[in-house]
Structure formats: structure tokens, C-alpha cells
Write an enzyme that holds these catalytic residues in place. Structure first.
Site, PDB file in Angstrom:
ATOM      1  N   SER A 160       0.799  -1.170  -0.043  1.00 18.75           N
ATOM      2  CA  SER A 160      -0.091  -0.105  -0.021  1.00 18.75           C
ATOM      3  C   SER A 160       0.866   1.213  -0.124  1.00 18.75           C
ATOM      4  CB  SER A 160      -0.910   0.019   1.268  1.00 18.75           C
ATOM      5  OG  SER A 160      -1.940   0.890   0.947  1.00 18.75           O
ATOM      6  N   ARG A 230     -11.714   6.168  10.057  1.00 19.87           N
ATOM      7  CA  ARG A 230     -11.111   4.640   9.810  1.00 19.87           C
ATOM      8  C   ARG A 230     -12.445   3.887   9.409  1.00 19.87           C
ATOM      9  NH1 ARG A 230      -6.444   1.728   9.603  1.00 19.87           N
ATOM     10  NH2 ARG A 230      -6.594   0.010  10.938  1.00 19.87           N
ATOM     11  N   ASP A 323      -8.945  -6.674  -4.736  1.00 22.98           N
ATOM     12  CA  ASP A 323      -8.251  -5.448  -4.175  1.00 22.98           C
ATOM     13  C   ASP A 323      -9.007  -4.320  -5.055  1.00 22.98           C
ATOM     14  OD1 ASP A 323      -7.397  -3.157  -2.956  1.00 22.98           O
ATOM     15  OD2 ASP A 323      -5.306  -3.891  -3.153  1.00 22.98           O
ATOM     16  N   HIS A 356      -7.909  -5.296  -0.402  1.00 20.78           N
ATOM     17  CA  HIS A 356      -6.725  -4.466  -0.025  1.00 20.78           C
ATOM     18  C   HIS A 356      -6.002  -5.342   1.167  1.00 20.78           C
ATOM     19  CE1 HIS A 356      -3.959  -1.309  -0.399  1.00 20.78           C
ATOM     20  NE2 HIS A 356      -3.958  -1.178   0.684  1.00 20.78           N
ATOM     21  N   ASP A 357      -6.976  -5.652   2.150  1.00 19.95           N
ATOM     22  CA  ASP A 357      -6.088  -6.067   3.290  1.00 19.95           C
ATOM     23  C   ASP A 357      -5.198  -7.576   3.147  1.00 19.95           C
ATOM     24  OD1 ASP A 357      -6.942  -4.530   5.500  1.00 19.95           O
ATOM     25  OD2 ASP A 357      -8.291  -5.897   6.350  1.00 19.95           O
TER      26      ASP A 357
END
Lengths: 381, 381
Positions: A160, A230, A323, A356-357
Site C-alpha cells: 500500500s 477509519r 483489491d 486490499h487487506d
């Protein structure tokens, strides 16, 4: 780093160190023209530096990471954020590599950032802290190398925003790096990416407790805005399929109670993520680091690929098929530029449902690819 | 409805009417068990009801719509929100159909909602307003039909939450409708959908000006939270490609000035959408209507398709290929259920780069499909 073994799995105990890397005699001049007269950097190291200093690997963290990438702090029950990747026998094998991980400039976990004390005023910098760019992060990484006596890194590895640092570093100072591992990153954010970041920052800066960034002096903090930012970001870190798989329409309790509270399991997850974040992250750091991502556009500079060395950096670029925050399309754009400059580049798109994680997860083909790439790096030393 | 023509295009002048549809003698009992002793409903009509009352079409609006679907209010420069679809000679042709559009129960544009005065207290309901479900919206639509003397609707048409109402109505009271047009909707929200809604509501309810929903009495409103919710929702209404096409990484001014203000064009767009929304929408309505969407799960009831009539409702279900908020997959699920019950169902996925917002746009194959479906509806009367 010391090993303890008491009936449980091996726990490597690690400590965060801090070094003053910039001071009055050598201040940091940021790319925005700001001058920082005191920059402390928090970092950790794992493994041993060999005698010819050829086995050093730099780990660059993502938006909300820190220097604690692997191992366990004394007494802690949870390891560092990339502990599944870094350690003895792991893909970034600390039996072989000397690994360095640092907290980013502008961060809030030991490195100087906007909530640090401005020596000129004795108060937190707030928005007087200079705007940062990815190249400023790289400048600090390079200074840490100098501090540790490391001129050339066998590899830099990041996911990232971490991958953006690796890309910037490999292009701006190719002599520093032999290998570059860029995971789930992009050479530039899309409008949609910027949009998500902008709404997160809006939530923070319009929070009634933000006080133009001087909230520390008011004894408060824009917690509501930061938790909203968040929570929203977390939605983008998982794929739609991952949300469906993890939560679906399940109730948090036995059945849906139908009200405006936390009723669905997915609501509970987001509330928890939003609340937990407050104890470990700072609203100003969130603004500074996310804004650095927005402005990153490394190939916009027509000379971005001009620094060709005789012994070029070897690139490994990786994406995850689910992602949607930094997609395969983004990774392919990086690859296209690198290959256009005839730089040795390996690209892998890894199948993973987790969005994405994924870059933080132990996904076998992902870890196997990094392991194989670093094995070749070891042979090529 | 009257036509004026003064050198410009034809402007149909329309007015919003209001009717008290529920009162002490016939209160509304919501699906959550709440009782509303006064329900006023704002609505508009376009075209003329024919003598056998067989040409009535109901328009159901989406989350933030209102009764002003088409034509121009006196002096207004912008028409109703679905004016490209509804009007003389348009796909929902008011030369042929008598069109009724109403503001949803719980809304804030003339129909009773949580910011209306609670007759029992003389103060706004706030969170004392009963939780609403899509079937409550349908109950009010049906009562409006009764008020207007319409027993059977030639068609009900809706996009997004509007489509959910049409689906619920067609299944729960199939004798009311001859045709149902369901655009960019879903029979149930995904976990990701709920997640976005939950963060929006979190932003509103944690705004320091929310005051447990009693903000009117404090002479304030949770504008910060509501604008964040709207900005975030707007990201999901467009496709990533649409954001790239419309904004890319363009600067709002001549070039990027690099700061924490509005610098990218996409930031300016979102700020504008967030601010503009405040003048026309109410935070409590946003909570109530979005929550009704979360809980909608029409096929969870095993008897959802049990009400088969001899002369079944004809369904048209449409999706847009770039819509990731309510995707083709969601529409296909609806179609699968309807076809499983042998209900006559037409499905079209329309190519469009504009994401969920497509249902509000004049996209030729989309409008042509609705026109053709309603032509057949006219012939079948």
C-alpha cells in the site's frame, strides 16, 4: 531480539529504538520547503547485520502502520503487524536478513509528526507541521540507513503506502536498493481513492474538537471524525465478497432487534475498528500521511525513470485480484512504466478474496512469491 | 399542469399538493408497531386520469428524492428529479399516463417524518418516530391511491430504494399493480451496502449537534455528520471509471496548490454535494429512510411469492453494468426469485459507465427499454 520458549510458540521479543536523525546541524528540508530542526525516528531491527552489510532489508509501512513490524514487545500478546511475513524461517527470513522497520515521518508511534512538540514554540506543531510527500519519507529512510551504517539495501519491501515508498525510493535513488518489493500499491491514486481520503479528512477537520489542529492544547481530540474516517477506510480495505463472507446480513446478537444501534454484525465490526483506532492513532498524522498519498504521482515526472544504473534494481510488483482500493490495474501501470524503461520486473496477481487487506494476510502464493524473490536476491548478493 | 412556452423549451409547471391520509379515525400502524395519528403526504400528479382509471402510474423515489419528480415548480430553473423520464412524449408519457409521485413517509419534503411535530407533545418526533420499513412506504402509497380513487395502478416505477418499494408492493399486493419497473435495486442490501449506511448514520448520530435526535429543540442540526454521510454516499453512486472520467487527478484551480483544503476537482465536487444537501434534507429522515433499506430483505419471508394472482404483475428489472452499489448480481437475484415463481419477468442489464447514478440519467437504451415496456403495458390495458 531474543527467543523465549515457554510451552507456547516461539516469541521473539523485540524493542523499539529511537534515534535523532535530523537536528539543528543537519535539519530536514521537506519537499514542500518546510524545515524540521528535530526529527526523531522510531525503528526496530530483526536479525543480524552481516560483516559486509549486504543483508539489510527495509520494511516500509502503510498508512496506519508503525515500526513494530514483527516479533513481540515484552509482555505483549499480539505480535507486530507483519509478523506473518517477517521472522526466522519466514518469507523475509531473519535468519538470513537484517530487517529494519521504521515509523514514518509524520506518524504518531515514536517518529516526529504533527503532534510532536515544535521546539520553536514548545507546543505541538498542529497544522504548522510541513506538508509531507512520499519522497520525504524516503529521505528519512535513507538517513536511518546512514545512521545504521547501511549504504545499500538488499531489498525494500512495502504494501500500500509502503509500496509507494519502495517505488519512489527505487526510482529516485536506485543505487540504494538491489531489490524492490511493491505490494498492493499504485503509482498514483485514482479520483475515487482521493475521494475516500478527502471525506475521511473532512470528517476529522470538521469535527467540533479539531480546533484548527490545536486540539491537544484544548485537551481534546477529534475522535468522532477520526473514527468515521477509519470506519469508512475499513470498508475499502475489504472486498464486497469478503464482507459478504465474513458478515453477510448476520445479526450481532441472536437476531436483528431493529433499531438505530449496532444491530448487524458488520456494524459491530466497524464500530470496533473505529473505536480501537483512537487508542493508537493520531488525527493529525492521519491527515498528513493520507494527504501524502493523494499527491503521490511518481511517473508524472518525465524524468522519473531517467536514473538508470548499470546494475538495476530488480522489481517484484504484486496485486490481489479482489483489491478495489489499489487494483491490479494500478499495479499493471507500474509494471508498464518499469518495463518501458527495461527494468527487470516480475509481476504477480494473487488470487485472494480479501481485498486490499490481503497484503497483511498469510496467503500462501503471496508469501511463496516473496520468499522465492528474496531467495534469488540472496543468491544474487 | 400547464404548459408555458416563452422562447425556451416547454416548461410544465407543476405544484406539490398535500393530503392528510391518516388521522385519529384511521391512524397508521407501522410494521414496527408504532402508531402515527397524523400523516400528511406530499404528492404531485402529471397528466390526466382517464375515465376508467386504468392509466395511473406510481413513481417511487429513492433515498433522498421527493414528490417533485417532473416538471417545473413556478419560477424554478431546474425541473423535478426524474424529468428526463417523465413528461409529454417521454418514456413515462404524460400524454398517455396519469402519473403520481409522492414523498416517502419519514421524508422531509412535505410528508410526515421524524422532524414533523408530534401532536402528542407539540415538539418534533425525533427518535420517538417509529422505525419504518419498506412495507410502511407501500401502505402509504396504497392509501394515496385510495384518496385519489385509484384501485389498480397500470404500473409502479422506481429506482434504488424506489425499486425496492415497487418490488415489495408487487409481491405483497399484486392485485394493485399491473406492471412493475424495478431499476438498480436489490431485494436485500449486502454487508458492504449496510456498512456504508452504518458509517453515514454513525457520522450523523455522533455529531455533537445531534442531541439524541432533539437537535431542532436546540436550534441546531448535525450538519457536519449529514454532509459527511452524503459525501461518502456520493462516492458509491458513481463508478470508479466515472470518477476517473469526470475528475481524474485534475486540480480544482489551474494547478495543485498542495495543502489540506479543496485542491483536487473531485474534492470540490464532494464538498459541493455535501453542502448542497444540507439545504434540502433532514438528518433524521436520512436515518429513518436509510435504516429501512438495511432491514429490507423481501425474499427472507418464505411466503413472499405466495400471493399469485390469475393475472400476474409483469416485471421489468434493470441494472447498470458499472453500478457497484446495487449491482447486476442484485438484480439477477430478484429475477431468479420472480422467475422461480413463474412471474412474467423481463431483465435488462444496461451498459453505462456512470454507476448507480445511471438510473437518474438519460441513457438511450435504458429509456428505450422503459418506453417499450410501458408501450406494451398500454396495449395490455
Amino acid at each position: 531480539m531474543s527467543e523465549t520458549r515457554d510451552n507456547g510458540p516461539v516469541h521473539w521479543t523485540v524493542e523499539t529504538q529511537t534515534a535523532r536523525l535530523f537536528d539543528d546541524s543537519r535539519p530536514l528540508v521537506t519537499s514542500s520547503g518546510g524545515v524540521l530542526h528535530e526529527v526523531d525516528v522510531a525503528f526496530e531491527t530483526y536479525g543480524e547485520l552481516n560483516s559486509d552489510r549486504s543483508n539489510a532489508v527495509y520494511i516500509c509501512h502503510a498508512l496506519t502502520g508503525d515500526a513494530h513490524a514483527a516479533g513481540y514487545h515484552a509482555g505483549a500478546s499480539r505480535p507486530g503487524w507483519w509478523d506473518n511475513l517477517i521472522g526466522p524461517g519466514k518469507p523475509v527470513d531473519t535468519d538470513r536478513w537484517f530487517v529494519v522497520a521504521s515509523n514514518l515521518l509524520g506518524g504518531c508511534s515514536g517518529t516526529t509528526g504533527p503532534s510532536s512538540t515544535n521546539p520553536a514554540t514548545g507546543k505541538p506543531y498542529g497544522l504548522d507541521f510541513p506538508l509531507l510527500s512520499v519522497s520525504d519519507f524516503v529521505a528519512v529512510h535513507r538517513r536511518l540507513g546512514e545512521h545504521l551504517g547501511i549504504e545499500t539495501w538488499a531489498a525494500a519491501v512495502g504494501g500500500s503506502l509502503g509500496g509507494m515508498q519502495v517505488l519512489d525510493w527505487a526510482l529516485s535513488h536506485p543505487q540504494d536498493l538491489r531489490n524492490a518489493v511493491i505490494v498492493a500499491a499504485s503509482s498514483r491514486l485514482t479520483a475515487q481513492n482521493i475521494a475516500f481520503s478527502a471525506v475521511g479528512r473532512h470528517a476529522i477537520m470538521r469535527d467540533s474538537q479539531f480546533h484548527d489542529g490545536r486540539f491537544h492544547e484544548h485537551g481534546t481530540s477529534p475522535d468522532r471524525g477520526l473514527s468515521v474516517a477509519r470506519m469508512m477506510a475499513h470498508i475499502t480495505y475489504l472486498s464486497e465478497e469478503a464482507f459478504a463472507e465474513k458478515f453477510g446480513r448476520q445479526a450481532q446478537s441472536r437476531e436483528l432487534t431493529r433499531n438505530f444501534g449496532v444491530d448487524f454484525a458488520v456494524e459491530s465490526y466497524l464500530e470496533y475498528q473505529g473505536q480501537r483506532f483512537l487508542s493508537r492513532f493520531d488525527a493529525l498524522s492521519y491527515l498528513y500521511l493520507s494527504r501524502a498519498m493523494d499527491y503521490f504521482d511518481v511517473f508524472a515526472d518525465p524524468d522519473a525513470l531517467a536514473l538508470v544504473t548499470e546494475d538495476p534494481v530488480n522489481f517484484l510488483v504484486m496485486s490481489f485480484d479482489s483489491d478495489w482500493r489499489y487494483s491490479t490495474k494500478d499495479s499493471r501501470r507500474i509494471v508498464r512504466h518499469l518495463e518501458g524503461a527495461r527494468l527487470p520486473t516480475t509481476f504477480r496477481e494473487i488470487p485472494s478474496p480479501w481485498g486490499h487487506d490481503s497484503f497483511l494476510l498469510e496467503i500462501e502464493p503471496y508469501h511463496a512469491t516473496i520468499r522465492a524473490f528474496l531467495d534469488r536476491a540472496w543468491e544474487r548478493r
